[in-house]
Motif scaffolding. Structure first.
Motif, PDB file in Angstrom:
ATOM      1  N   GLY A 128       0.836  -1.198   0.000  1.00  0.00           N
ATOM      2  CA  GLY A 128       0.000   0.000   0.000  1.00  0.00           C
ATOM      3  C   GLY A 128       0.871   1.246   0.000  1.00  0.00           C
ATOM      4  N   TYR A 129       0.274   2.384   0.403  1.00  0.00           N
ATOM      5  CA  TYR A 129       1.050   3.618   0.486  1.00  0.00           C
ATOM      6  C   TYR A 129       1.927   3.568   1.736  1.00  0.00           C
ATOM      7  N   VAL A 130       3.165   3.956   1.602  1.00  0.00           N
ATOM      8  CA  VAL A 130       4.052   4.017   2.767  1.00  0.00           C
ATOM      9  C   VAL A 130       4.687   5.400   2.841  1.00  0.00           C
ATOM     10  N   ASN A 131       4.898   5.858   4.078  1.00  0.00           N
ATOM     11  CA  ASN A 131       5.533   7.168   4.279  1.00  0.00           C
ATOM     12  C   ASN A 131       7.052   7.070   4.214  1.00  0.00           C
ATOM     13  N   ASN A 132       7.558   5.880   4.555  1.00  0.00           N
ATOM     14  CA  ASN A 132       9.012   5.700   4.648  1.00  0.00           C
ATOM     15  C   ASN A 132       9.566   4.953   3.432  1.00  0.00           C
ATOM     16  N   THR A 133       9.293   5.465   2.252  1.00  0.00           N
ATOM     17  CA  THR A 133       9.689   4.796   1.010  1.00  0.00           C
ATOM     18  C   THR A 133      11.188   4.503   0.972  1.00  0.00           C
ATOM     19  N   VAL A 134      12.000   5.490   1.371  1.00  0.00           N
ATOM     20  CA  VAL A 134      13.464   5.321   1.316  1.00  0.00           C
ATOM     21  C   VAL A 134      13.905   4.176   2.234  1.00  0.00           C
ATOM     22  N   ASP A 135      13.261   4.050   3.403  1.00  0.00           N
ATOM     23  CA  ASP A 135      13.586   2.952   4.329  1.00  0.00           C
ATOM     24  C   ASP A 135      13.293   1.600   3.677  1.00  0.00           C
ATOM     25  N   ILE A 136      12.131   1.475   3.052  1.00  0.00           N
ATOM     26  CA  ILE A 136      11.742   0.215   2.399  1.00  0.00           C
ATOM     27  C   ILE A 136      12.698  -0.106   1.259  1.00  0.00           C
TER      28      ILE A 136
END
Length: 196
Positions: A92-100
């Motif tokens: 889904g949508y995630v706020n921590n894209t860079v972490d993922i």
């Protein structure tokens, strides 16, 4: 240029391992990633076809799908009917894209058409190889981490994914990306000069 804040794109292997642990993914697994809305233009059925080919060659593989949208249920059904639900993670949508992204070995973006996708710049800034469709502007090829391919056959995509896995020695390309004008600090100065 549609630039990014390059300071945010520090490669962090430990953070990547934490993300993998959270999803019970082995340290030595191949993780393929895609970030984008579930809309026809993003070509999700082709992504699933690519991933099925990858699994034939490396069963220890996983697919991260970040994003949401009108076609998500259709793609979930496609994954279920292919019996690969245990290998595909819908985030889904995630706020921590860079972490993922720290947990991803290679990104894929086989869009039917697109302008200049920021995710291609972000992947290269993090030192992650990315394969993009040849329908996307060649401007995204800032480093040798980015490769364009036609979207008529999933096998070459799978071949590239498998051949790159484990061979990518991390290289910090951020200085090169900044030099090309894709750092927001540089872009902001250019915009200021235009207004002046």
């Amino acid at each position: 240029h549609n630039a990014i804040d390059l300071d945010l794109y520090d490669r962090n292997i430990n953070l990547g391992l934490e993300v993998r642990q959270k999803f019970n993914i082995p340290k030595d697994a191949l993780v393929v990633g895609h970030i984008g809305r579930f809309t026809p233009v993003k070509n999700h059925p082709f992504i699933i076809d690519i991933f099925k080919e990858v699994l034939k060659q490396n069963p220890n593989s996983y697919l991260f799908l970040l994003g949401d949208g009108v076609e998500r249920h259709k793609i979930e059904s496609l994954v279920k009917s292919a019996a690969i639900s245990d290998k595909v993670i819908f985030m889904g949508y995630v706020n921590n894209t860079v972490d993922i992204m720290q947990a991803i070995d290679i990104m894929i973006l086989p869009s039917l058409f697109e302008g200049l996708p920021l995710i291609a710049i972000e992947s290269q800034a993090l030192g992650i190889p990315i394969l993009v469709s040849d329908t996307i502007t060649q401007e995204v090829v800032l480093t040798d981490l980015c490769r364009t391919l036609p979207i008529d056959n999933p096998k070459p995509w799978a071949y590239e994914i498998i051949s790159k896995f484990g061979k990518n020695k991390y290289i910090d390309y951020r200085a090169r990306i900044k030099e090309l004008g894709y750092d927001s600090s540089v872009a902001i100065k250019k915009i200021e000069n235009i207004y002046k």
